[in-house]
Scaffold this active site. Structure first.
Site, PDB file in Angstrom:
ATOM      1  N   HIS A   1      -0.330  -1.273  -4.630  1.00 20.09           N
ATOM      2  CA  HIS A   1      -1.679  -0.911  -4.199  1.00 20.09           C
ATOM      3  C   HIS A   1      -1.751   0.600  -4.023  1.00 20.09           C
ATOM      4  CE1 HIS A   1      -5.580  -1.949  -2.394  1.00 20.09           C
ATOM      5  NE2 HIS A   1      -5.360  -0.967  -1.540  1.00 20.09           N
TER       6      HIS A   1
ATOM      7  N   PHE B   1      -8.128   4.817   6.223  1.00 21.61           N
ATOM      8  CA  PHE B   1      -6.935   5.174   6.992  1.00 21.61           C
ATOM      9  C   PHE B   1      -6.043   3.959   7.203  1.00 21.61           C
ATOM     10  CE2 PHE B   1      -8.222   9.429   8.036  1.00 21.61           C
ATOM     11  CZ  PHE B   1      -9.614   9.371   7.977  1.00 21.61           C
TER      12      PHE B   1
ATOM     13  N   SER C   1       0.847  -1.191   0.000  1.00 24.49           N
ATOM     14  CA  SER C   1       0.000   0.000   0.000  1.00 24.49           C
ATOM     15  C   SER C   1       0.887   1.247   0.000  1.00 24.49           C
ATOM     16  CB  SER C   1      -0.885  -0.016   1.255  1.00 24.49           C
ATOM     17  OG  SER C   1      -1.599   1.189   1.342  1.00 24.49           O
TER      18      SER C   1
ATOM     19  N   HIS D   1      -7.209   1.015  -5.837  1.00 26.98           N
ATOM     20  CA  HIS D   1      -8.325   0.825  -4.905  1.00 26.98           C
ATOM     21  C   HIS D   1      -9.092   2.142  -4.858  1.00 26.98           C
ATOM     22  CE1 HIS D   1      -9.607   0.008  -0.445  1.00 26.98           C
ATOM     23  NE2 HIS D   1     -10.632   0.022  -1.282  1.00 26.98           N
TER      24      HIS D   1
ATOM     25  N   ASP E   1      -7.308  -6.331   2.646  1.00 27.58           N
ATOM     26  CA  ASP E   1      -6.752  -4.991   2.778  1.00 27.58           C
ATOM     27  C   ASP E   1      -7.070  -4.429   4.156  1.00 27.58           C
ATOM     28  OD1 ASP E   1      -7.207  -1.932   0.790  1.00 27.58           O
ATOM     29  OD2 ASP E   1      -6.022  -2.362   2.566  1.00 27.58           O
ATOM     30  N   GLY E   2      -5.981  -4.296   4.960  1.00 32.94           N
ATOM     31  CA  GLY E   2      -6.173  -3.678   6.275  1.00 32.94           C
ATOM     32  C   GLY E   2      -5.598  -4.523   7.389  1.00 32.94           C
TER      33      GLY E   2
ATOM     34  N   ASP F   1      -4.161   3.614  -3.063  1.00 30.60           N
ATOM     35  CA  ASP F   1      -5.431   3.999  -2.431  1.00 30.60           C
ATOM     36  C   ASP F   1      -5.848   5.378  -2.897  1.00 30.60           C
ATOM     37  OD1 ASP F   1      -4.240   2.245   0.342  1.00 30.60           O
ATOM     38  OD2 ASP F   1      -6.082   1.769  -0.724  1.00 30.60           O
TER      39      ASP F   1
ATOM     40  N   GLY G   1      -3.063   1.954   9.472  1.00 25.99           N
ATOM     41  CA  GLY G   1      -2.773   1.809  10.896  1.00 25.99           C
ATOM     42  C   GLY G   1      -3.938   1.376  11.763  1.00 25.99           C
TER      43      GLY G   1
END
Ligand code: DX5
Ligand code: ZN
Length: 226
Positions: free
Chosen positions: A34, A144, A9, A67, A177-178, A36, A146
């Site tokens: 990736h 976001f 990302s 994305h 994702d995440g 964003d 984190g």
């Protein structure tokens, strides 16, 4: 089983070291980048844009994994540079014209992915199975970096993989994702994911990037062997 692939990302990448980071990713065989994209409406944040994508595409051969966290993506796809080999994901929740957006992506020769938020039932993808190359299953609410994985995400991956298999769509990708960290990634792999968005929780967090990538490859290989 679809081979595991890594999609870092870039919103998590140090912009003052971006050239060096991309060169390391090229040298270590990273499969996708990736990107964003946020419009401040679909998600309460802004992030990378079309010019960033164009400049990146001109400098690296690593395919893009766009994305789009934007409303009405079917009206905004035209400003982005994507084509064969790239993935582009649009959110099920972002427009009533999901089929139109997916068709535009396919028309450009790229791979359409349907993104679903943690509170969207996995069977929402059923009407689109013939129009996509895979599903982007969000393991955090988008917007976001984190964040912590939403509880129940592993079960959702398992349920989605079962749904794809039961509908003769085992070749479709599941991207996650995440909060994909070194502990959760193998569990996500075992649950049926094959494309991993990695950011501050792992390879773009503390430590040496080359070593971090090797560690993620290792834990994914171990997870896949179960
Ligand atoms: C969330 C972003 C991701 C990811 C970042 O909207 O799409 O890029 O969360 O990675 P982590 O979660 O590891 O910071
Ligand atoms: Zn993302």
């Amino acid at each position: 089983m679809i081979p595991a692939a890594i999609s870092p990302s870039l919103m998590c990448a140090d912009i003052f070291r971006l050239r060096e980071i991309i060169e390391t990713m090229e040298a270590t065989g990273i499969e996708y980048l990736h990107i964003d994209v946020m419009d401040g409406v679909f998600v309460p944040n802004f992030c990378l844009g079309s010019d960033y994508c164009r400049r990146l595409k001109a400098k690296t051969s690593i395919p893009l994994d766009l994305h789009l966290m934007v409303t009405a993506p079917e009206k905004k796809l035209g400003v982005f540079p994507f084509g064969p080999g790239d993935f582009v994901s649009v959110h099920y929740e972002s427009t009533p014209a999901v089929a139109d957006a997916l068709a535009q992506i396919r028309q450009a020769g790229a791979g359409p992915l349907l993104a679903i938020n943690p509170d969207t039932p996995v069977d929402a993808v059923l009407p689109f199975l013939d129009a996509i190359d895979g599903v982007l299953l969000m393991t955090v609410f988008p917007g976001f970096a984190g964040q912590s994985m939403v509880p129940g995400s592993l079960e959702r991956i398992t349920a989605l993989r079962r749904l794809l298999d039961e509908n003769g769509k085992s070749a479709l990708r599941i991207e996650v994702d995440g909060n994909v960290n070194y502990e959760k990634a193998p569990l996500m792999r075992q649950a049926g994911a094959d494309l991993f968005v990695v950011g501050t929780s792992s390879i773009l967090g503390p430590g040496n990037l080359t070593e971090n990538i090797a560690k993620m490859r290792r834990v994914l290989a171990e997870g896949g062997s179960v």
